[in-house]
Design an enzyme around this catalytic site. Structure first.
Site, PDB file in Angstrom:
ATOM      1  N   ASN A 165      46.027  40.576  61.258  1.00 39.90           N
ATOM      2  CA  ASN A 165      46.428  40.447  59.856  1.00 39.90           C
ATOM      3  C   ASN A 165      47.328  41.636  59.494  1.00 39.90           C
ATOM      4  O   ASN A 165      46.872  42.773  59.470  1.00 39.90           O
ATOM      5  CB  ASN A 165      45.155  40.435  58.989  1.00 39.90           C
ATOM      6  CG  ASN A 165      45.437  40.287  57.508  1.00 39.90           C
ATOM      7  OD1 ASN A 165      46.582  40.373  57.066  1.00 39.90           O
ATOM      8  ND2 ASN A 165      44.384  40.068  56.742  1.00 39.90           N
ATOM      9  N   HIS A 225      49.222  32.580  55.738  1.00 38.11           N
ATOM     10  CA  HIS A 225      48.870  33.983  55.971  1.00 38.11           C
ATOM     11  C   HIS A 225      48.011  34.063  57.231  1.00 38.11           C
ATOM     12  O   HIS A 225      47.063  33.287  57.398  1.00 38.11           O
ATOM     13  CB  HIS A 225      48.122  34.518  54.758  1.00 38.11           C
ATOM     14  CG  HIS A 225      47.623  35.914  54.940  1.00 38.11           C
ATOM     15  ND1 HIS A 225      48.426  36.922  55.401  1.00 38.11           N
ATOM     16  CD2 HIS A 225      46.395  36.466  54.732  1.00 38.11           C
ATOM     17  CE1 HIS A 225      47.723  38.038  55.478  1.00 38.11           C
ATOM     18  NE2 HIS A 225      46.496  37.791  55.080  1.00 38.11           N
ATOM     19  N   CYS A 246      48.085  40.926  50.557  1.00 39.23           N
ATOM     20  CA  CYS A 246      48.630  39.965  51.535  1.00 39.23           C
ATOM     21  C   CYS A 246      49.541  38.930  50.885  1.00 39.23           C
ATOM     22  O   CYS A 246      50.294  38.254  51.583  1.00 39.23           O
ATOM     23  CB  CYS A 246      47.503  39.246  52.253  1.00 39.23           C
ATOM     24  SG  CYS A 246      46.385  40.357  53.090  1.00 39.23           S
TER      25      CYS A 246
HETATM   26  N1  ACO Z   1      32.082  42.439  66.655  1.00 35.31           N
HETATM   27  C1  ACO Z   1      30.831  41.955  66.809  1.00 35.31           C
HETATM   28  N2  ACO Z   1      30.067  41.602  65.770  1.00 35.31           N
HETATM   29  C2  ACO Z   1      30.580  41.727  64.534  1.00 35.31           C
HETATM   30  C3  ACO Z   1      31.877  42.231  64.309  1.00 35.31           C
HETATM   31  C4  ACO Z   1      32.640  42.599  65.438  1.00 35.31           C
HETATM   32  N3  ACO Z   1      33.881  43.081  65.341  1.00 35.31           N
HETATM   33  N4  ACO Z   1      32.122  42.246  62.993  1.00 35.31           N
HETATM   34  C5  ACO Z   1      31.035  41.765  62.390  1.00 35.31           C
HETATM   35  N5  ACO Z   1      30.094  41.449  63.310  1.00 35.31           N
HETATM   36  C6  ACO Z   1      28.744  40.926  63.119  1.00 35.31           C
HETATM   37  C7  ACO Z   1      28.213  41.199  61.732  1.00 35.31           C
HETATM   38  O1  ACO Z   1      27.631  42.493  61.687  1.00 35.31           O
HETATM   39  C8  ACO Z   1      27.198  40.102  61.569  1.00 35.31           C
HETATM   40  O2  ACO Z   1      26.031  40.482  62.219  1.00 35.31           O
HETATM   41  P1  ACO Z   1      24.586  40.148  61.585  1.00 35.31           P
HETATM   42  O3  ACO Z   1      24.541  38.654  61.474  1.00 35.31           O
HETATM   43  O4  ACO Z   1      23.652  40.732  62.578  1.00 35.31           O
HETATM   44  O5  ACO Z   1      24.597  40.830  60.254  1.00 35.31           O
HETATM   45  C9  ACO Z   1      27.802  38.934  62.318  1.00 35.31           C
HETATM   46  O6  ACO Z   1      28.812  39.496  63.183  1.00 35.31           O
HETATM   47  C10 ACO Z   1      28.460  37.878  61.441  1.00 35.31           C
HETATM   48  O7  ACO Z   1      29.222  38.536  60.432  1.00 35.31           O
HETATM   49  P2  ACO Z   1      29.995  37.709  59.358  1.00 35.31           P
HETATM   50  O8  ACO Z   1      30.661  38.657  58.419  1.00 35.31           O
HETATM   51  O9  ACO Z   1      29.161  36.636  58.780  1.00 35.31           O
HETATM   52  O10 ACO Z   1      31.102  36.997  60.294  1.00 35.31           O
HETATM   53  P3  ACO Z   1      32.140  35.913  59.893  1.00 35.31           P
HETATM   54  O11 ACO Z   1      31.985  34.733  60.745  1.00 35.31           O
HETATM   55  O12 ACO Z   1      32.222  35.709  58.404  1.00 35.31           O
HETATM   56  O13 ACO Z   1      33.519  36.608  60.329  1.00 35.31           O
HETATM   57  C11 ACO Z   1      35.336  37.861  59.370  1.00 35.31           C
HETATM   58  C12 ACO Z   1      33.862  37.860  59.768  1.00 35.31           C
HETATM   59  C13 ACO Z   1      36.154  37.688  60.624  1.00 35.31           C
HETATM   60  C14 ACO Z   1      35.657  39.182  58.698  1.00 35.31           C
HETATM   61  C15 ACO Z   1      35.610  36.685  58.399  1.00 35.31           C
HETATM   62  O14 ACO Z   1      34.639  36.668  57.397  1.00 35.31           O
HETATM   63  C16 ACO Z   1      36.963  36.731  57.767  1.00 35.31           C
HETATM   64  O15 ACO Z   1      37.974  36.576  58.417  1.00 35.31           O
HETATM   65  N6  ACO Z   1      37.044  36.885  56.429  1.00 35.31           N
HETATM   66  C17 ACO Z   1      38.309  36.827  55.714  1.00 35.31           C
HETATM   67  C18 ACO Z   1      39.124  38.055  55.845  1.00 35.31           C
HETATM   68  C19 ACO Z   1      40.486  37.824  55.190  1.00 35.31           C
HETATM   69  O16 ACO Z   1      40.992  36.740  55.214  1.00 35.31           O
HETATM   70  N7  ACO Z   1      41.101  38.770  54.555  1.00 35.31           N
HETATM   71  C20 ACO Z   1      42.376  38.352  53.931  1.00 35.31           C
HETATM   72  C21 ACO Z   1      42.855  39.238  53.012  1.00 35.31           C
HETATM   73  S1  ACO Z   1      43.295  40.746  53.779  1.00 35.31           S
HETATM   74  C22 ACO Z   1      44.210  41.685  52.636  1.00 35.31           C
HETATM   75  O17 ACO Z   1      44.491  41.296  51.541  1.00 35.31           O
HETATM   76  C23 ACO Z   1      44.587  43.059  53.095  1.00 35.31           C
END
Ligand code: ACO
Length: 346
Positions: free
Chosen positions: A303, A273, A133
């Site tokens: 993204n 980003h 990214c």
């Molecule tokens: N729908 C419903 N529930 C979901 C989904 C979904 N799509 N995805 C995950 N969950 C659930 C999980 O299973 C988890 O359930 P559990 O508590 O029963 O285990 C719960 O939601 C919470 O999951 P978390 O991973 O803690 O959720 P979080 O609030 O951290 O959000 C996310 C997840 C959106 C992926 C976030 O962590 C994020 O954006 N991270 C950064 C990603 C990023 O910036 N990448 C950049 C680089 S990309 C590149 O270089 C190509």
């Protein structure tokens, strides 16, 4: 140690140059996203998720997906052509093409070579750059180096991705986050223009396992086992990536502003980003950004990795958020881990 007499010494052809009177101006930007839109409600029918979860946790409402016969080089070429038109640059003027991508059409030749053929820039050198990214800012900085050293006058920088080809559409943790698209910029030396003022780049390979795709390289070439193990899809530790993203983006942004001896109040438009609305808000808050200073378009595209800030820059210009003379701060973060920030006088 005594050197041979100057007459017989090899003369470095760059020695006569310096940066005086040289600028790296962005003379045109352009972007392209494929026509097909995938909404959150469609995703509800594909995996165990809801529009409400995706919207509140990420801010994403929809993303664009490339067609089966539409590849990263196609998206990149469309964006490039728009940027060249706006810059008033013809294909034969382009000296170098850099394509930042993690989803090249194929391992080789480079997507940049395919773009060169497609747009007819036959005089140009061409290569790909892989910084996930953060790729667009890495590419801007590299382009600037070539321009400031007087090696080249016109460099085409493109961020382009067909992430839908490496997303596991059965994994709700990742498939809701990504989209396809491309953004491009024409960088040129232009008298009396400023353009790219500084670019900060950073990396931490110790955290390479937070976000990666195990299959397809020399470590895990394609095999029936790699396919059965779903090794050709991206994998991410979302929570850890999130924490690292906020800190790295802040550090990079502060370093870029320190180098320019400015504070956040001088920036008209902050272009982060577009990975997650909560990351953008956290970075904005810690930077002391005012309401409306952060440019956000991730609700439409998700993204798009290396294309993300490039598309956002194009939209910030098209919407009038960024006018000639304004300062923009671009901030990126991605797999590697990598990060970066750039200050641009538009
Ligand atoms: N729908 C419903 N529930 C979901 C989904 C979904 N799509 N995805 C995950 N969950 C659930 C999980 O299973 C988890 O359930 P559990 O508590 O029963 O285990 C719960 O939601 C919470 O999951 P978390 O991973 O803690 O959720 P979080 O609030 O951290 O959000 C996310 C997840 C959106 C992926 C976030 O962590 C994020 O954006 N991270 C950064 C990603 C990023 O910036 N990448 C950049 C680089 S990309 C590149 O270089 C190509």
């Amino acid at each position: 140690m005594s050197l041979p007499p100057t007459t017989t010494r090899f003369k470095n052809p760059r020695a006569k140059y310096n940066f005086q009177g040289r600028t790296c101006s962005i003379s045109g930007v352009g972007s392209y996203v494929p026509a097909r839109v995938l909404t959150n409600s469609e995703l509800e029918r594909m995996v165990d998720t809801t529009d409400e979860w995706i919207t509140t946790r990420t801010g994403i409402k929809e993303r664009h997906l490339a067609a089966k016969d539409e590849f990263t080089s196609d998206l990149a070429s469309q964006a490039a052509q728009r940027a060249m038109e706006r810059a008033g640059v013809t294909a034969d003027q382009v000296d170098l093409i850099i394509v930042a991508t993690i989803t090249p059409d194929m391992p080789f030749p480079s997507t940049a070579c395919l773009v060169q053929r497609r747009i007819g820039a036959h005089r140009a050198a061409a290569f790909d750059l892989e910084a996930a990214c953060s790729g667009f800012i890495y590419a801007l900085e590299i382009a600037q180096q070539f321009i400031m050293s007087r090696t080249y006058d016109t460099v085409l920088v493109i961020g382009a991705e067909k992430l839908s080809s490496i997303v596991d559409w059965t994994d709700r943790n990742t498939c809701v986050l990504f989209g396809d698209g491309a953004g491009a910029a024409v960088l040129q030396n232009r008298p009396n223009a400023h353009g790219l003022l500084t670019a900060v780049m950073g990396a931490d390979g110790r955290k390479s396992d937070l976000l990666f795709m195990p299959g397809g390289g020399s470590r895990c070439p394609a095999s029936s086992e790699s396919i059965a193990g779903r090794a050709h899809y991206l994998r991410m530790e979302g929570r850890e990536t999130f924490k690292n993203a906020v800190q790295a983006m802040l550090t990079a942004a502060e370093e870029a502003m320190r180098r320019c001896e400015i504070d956040i109040s001088r920036i008209k438009c902050i272009i982060p980003h577009q990975a997650n609305r909560r990351i953008i808000d956290a970075v904005g808050e810690r930077l002391g950004a005012k309401a409306g200073q952060m440019f956000v378009n991730l609700h439409k595209y998700g993204n798009t990795s290396a294309a993300s800030v490039a598309i956002a820059l194009d939209e910030a210009v098209a919407s009038g958020c960024l006018q000639r003379g304004d300062l923009a701060l671009l901030i990126v973060f991605g797999a590697g881990l990598t990060w970066g920030a750039a200050v641009i006088e538009w």
